[in-house]
Motif scaffolding. Structure first.
Motif, mmCIF file in Angstrom:
data_model
loop_
_atom_site.group_PDB
_atom_site.id
_atom_site.type_symbol
_atom_site.label_atom_id
_atom_site.label_comp_id
_atom_site.label_asym_id
_atom_site.label_seq_id
_atom_site.Cartn_x
_atom_site.Cartn_y
_atom_site.Cartn_z
ATOM 1 N N ALA A 270 17.160 15.282 -67.997
ATOM 2 C CA ALA A 270 16.484 14.083 -68.063
ATOM 3 C C ALA A 270 17.382 12.754 -67.813
ATOM 4 C CB ALA A 270 15.902 13.354 -69.251
ATOM 5 N N ASP A 271 18.835 13.176 -68.183
ATOM 6 C CA ASP A 271 19.703 12.117 -67.740
ATOM 7 C C ASP A 271 20.236 11.933 -66.405
ATOM 8 O OD1 ASP A 271 19.586 11.155 -70.507
ATOM 9 O OD2 ASP A 271 21.166 12.098 -71.052
ATOM 10 N N GLY A 272 20.008 13.210 -65.444
ATOM 11 C CA GLY A 272 20.333 13.248 -64.313
ATOM 12 C C GLY A 272 21.510 14.228 -63.833
ATOM 13 N N ASP A 273 21.868 15.181 -65.133
ATOM 14 C CA ASP A 273 22.896 16.147 -64.725
ATOM 15 C C ASP A 273 22.589 17.160 -63.968
ATOM 16 O OD1 ASP A 273 24.662 14.447 -66.318
ATOM 17 O OD2 ASP A 273 24.368 15.262 -68.201
ATOM 18 N N LEU A 274 23.584 17.831 -63.634
ATOM 19 C CA LEU A 274 23.234 19.371 -62.836
ATOM 20 C C LEU A 274 22.757 20.238 -63.752
ATOM 21 C CD1 LEU A 274 26.609 19.280 -60.298
ATOM 22 C CD2 LEU A 274 23.986 18.852 -60.003
ATOM 23 N N THR A 275 22.172 21.303 -63.524
ATOM 24 C CA THR A 275 21.734 22.240 -64.423
ATOM 25 C C THR A 275 22.856 23.074 -64.976
ATOM 26 O OG1 THR A 275 19.905 22.555 -62.790
ATOM 27 C CG2 THR A 275 20.238 24.566 -64.421
ATOM 28 N N GLU A 276 24.095 23.341 -64.296
ATOM 29 C CA GLU A 276 25.031 23.989 -64.695
ATOM 30 C C GLU A 276 25.690 23.111 -66.039
ATOM 31 O OE1 GLU A 276 24.472 23.374 -61.671
ATOM 32 O OE2 GLU A 276 24.424 25.511 -60.710
ATOM 33 N N THR A 277 25.653 21.828 -65.711
ATOM 34 C CA THR A 277 26.123 20.711 -66.772
ATOM 35 C C THR A 277 25.460 21.016 -68.084
ATOM 36 O OG1 THR A 277 27.258 19.466 -65.176
ATOM 37 C CG2 THR A 277 26.965 18.482 -67.359
#
Length: 467
Positions: A270-277
């Motif tokens: 939701a915050d816009g991070d990558l899936t890996e993160t």
């Protein structure tokens, strides 16, 4: 730092009870233990637990779930008041509840009651999905995801959708950004596609990788993260998987760890991070959740009511006090360590890692900028306190950070009241003015071996001399 993005949680809510007591004899009429001195606690379960965990991260959370007019539904509504915004679907039957019986911490029995199911969608629920910026589906197989499936499928085409599946539920909608089954759930879902009872050569990781790859294609999901308990999680986009190991071994009640994993991952997406993160953060959060006491930290004494849980956007001091109180409440050991931590180096990290291993949480007490200047001189600190706090919080071994303005941390320690006060071995107890204070409430000052040749001053001097 911007506030965490809002999150919509959709799924089947439960209400959970724990009965904890002592078992010192067997019943005279059957070879079963007699549990006495029972203490009863109640907490949200299922999708309601996932929603509360997301809200505890400081997010505005809306929970769409099916509730009725039964006693369990009304009790759950009271538990959720002030924590999440609730959108109710009609429920057929009674809300599902789960009761666990413990004797001196050992699980003895589980009782499940209520088979209520979501009856139909509502216009309010569909509007909530249409307006959502990110969605977590906690599907416990009781119909909520089913009645909203068309709306969820449309949402998956425009916003991140994280789907936490259950063997009793249906497959995720196509296009889900991340699906989070456990290893056993992934195996069961894959068996439906490849034939039950397929041999699992190569061990748990091999099986999880194969199952995740199968499910990415079958479900048409962007990725699948198979949770592996204490091992971490294995993330697959359909090809070579990424193993995200657990940062530490956490012994404790793992109930709800999957909800903690899914809620954290959904929040980061939701915050816009990558899936890996997002998956890495979720592994770390689930590990910490178990280490800090798991669902016991959300339990409410049956004889009392509860006030809303404080938001994570409170001051760091409040977060540190809350962390210490939560761990202390479940019988854990609170460890504190202090210092300037200006130019964090290997010696600092070694101390903090060793300190965290001695207890169940680590609170770091950090000198403010003014305090550092008084102690170290006008040229210090080299790193402002906001950055020092941020770097410390990025360490997996650190659970919370509190800043103090005085030259020594006695006032802060008096509020935290840690069981252990950790210092590097270059200190002598006689030089620690806070030692007698810590010992006054039964705490213990512990020195740890110092890593030779590491110091902020030395690093700064070498940096100044370098061309």
């Amino acid at each position: 730092m911007s506030a965490p993005a809002p999150l919509l949680v959709i799924g089947d809510a439960l209400i959970d009870h724990d009965l904890s007591g002592r078992a010192e004899r067997l019943a005279p009429d059957a070879p079963v233990p007699v549990v006495t001195s029972i203490h009863r606690t109640t907490r949200p379960g299922g999708a309601a637990l996932a929603a509360c965990l997301a809200a505890a991260d400081g997010r505005q959370v809306t929970l769409v779930t099916a509730l009725g007019d039964d006693e369990a539904s009304e009790a759950l509504c009271k538990l959720l008041a002030g924590r999440v915004h609730l959108v109710r679907l009609p429920l057929t039957g009674a809300l599902s509840s789960k009761t666990r019986v413990f004797a001196e911490g050992t699980p003895m029995l589980r009782l499940d009651h209520g088979e209520g199911r979501a009856r139909e969608r509502t216009a309010e629920a569909c509007r909530a999905i249409a307006d959502a910026g990110a969605v977590l589906v906690a599907d416990y197989g009781r119909g909520t995801a089913d009645v909203l499936r068309d709306a969820l499928a449309a949402a998956a085409g425009r916003v991140p959708v994280v789907w936490d599946p259950h063997p009793r539920g249906d497959a995720p909608v196509p296009g889900a950004r991340l699906v989070t089954p456990s290893a056993a759930e992934a195996r069961a879902f894959a068996d439906r596609q490849t034939g039950a009872g397929e041999a699992s050569a190569g061990g748990v990781l091999h099986s999880a990788a194969r199952d995740a790859g199968t499910l990415v294609h079958v479900w048409r999901a962007a990725s699948v993260a198979v949770t592996l308990g204490g091992r971490g999680a294995l993330l697959s986009h359909g090809e070579t998987p990424l193993l995200v190991p657990s940062p530490a071994t956490a012994d404790g009640d793992a109930c709800g760890a999957g909800d903690r994993f899914a809620a954290t991952a959904a929040g980061h997406l939701a915050d816009g991070d990558l899936t890996e993160t997002a998956v890495q953060a979720a592994v770390h959060a689930a590990t910490r959740y178990v280490a800090e006491g798991g669902v016991r930290t959300l339990a409410v004494d049956a004889a009392t009511t509860t006030s809303p849980r404080p938001r994570a956007d409170d001051e760091p001091m409040d977060d540190a006090l809350r962390t210490a109180a939560r761990v202390r409440a479940v019988g854990g050991t609170v460890v504190a360590a202090g210092g300037c931590f200006d130019l964090l180096h290997a010696g600092h990290v070694a101390l903090l890692q060793a300190a965290r291993r001695t207890g169940d949480c680590l609170v770091v007490c950090v000198n403010s900028d003014a305090s550092v200047r008084r102690r170290k001189g006008s040229g210090r600190p080299l790193v402002p306190v906001a950055d020092r706090v941020r770097v410390l919080l990025a360490l997996e071994c650190v659970d919370a950070v509190a800043v103090f303005d005085e030259d020594t941390p006695e006032r802060l320690l008096g509020e935290l009241r840690p069981h252990i006060w950790a210092k590097g071995g270059d200190y002598a107890v006689a030089r620690l003015p806070e030692a007698s204070l810590v010992e006054s409430w039964g705490g213990q000052v512990v020195l740890f071996p110092y890593l030779d040749g590491r110091s902020t001053t030395g690093i700064a001097e070498r940096a100044a001399l370098s061309p």
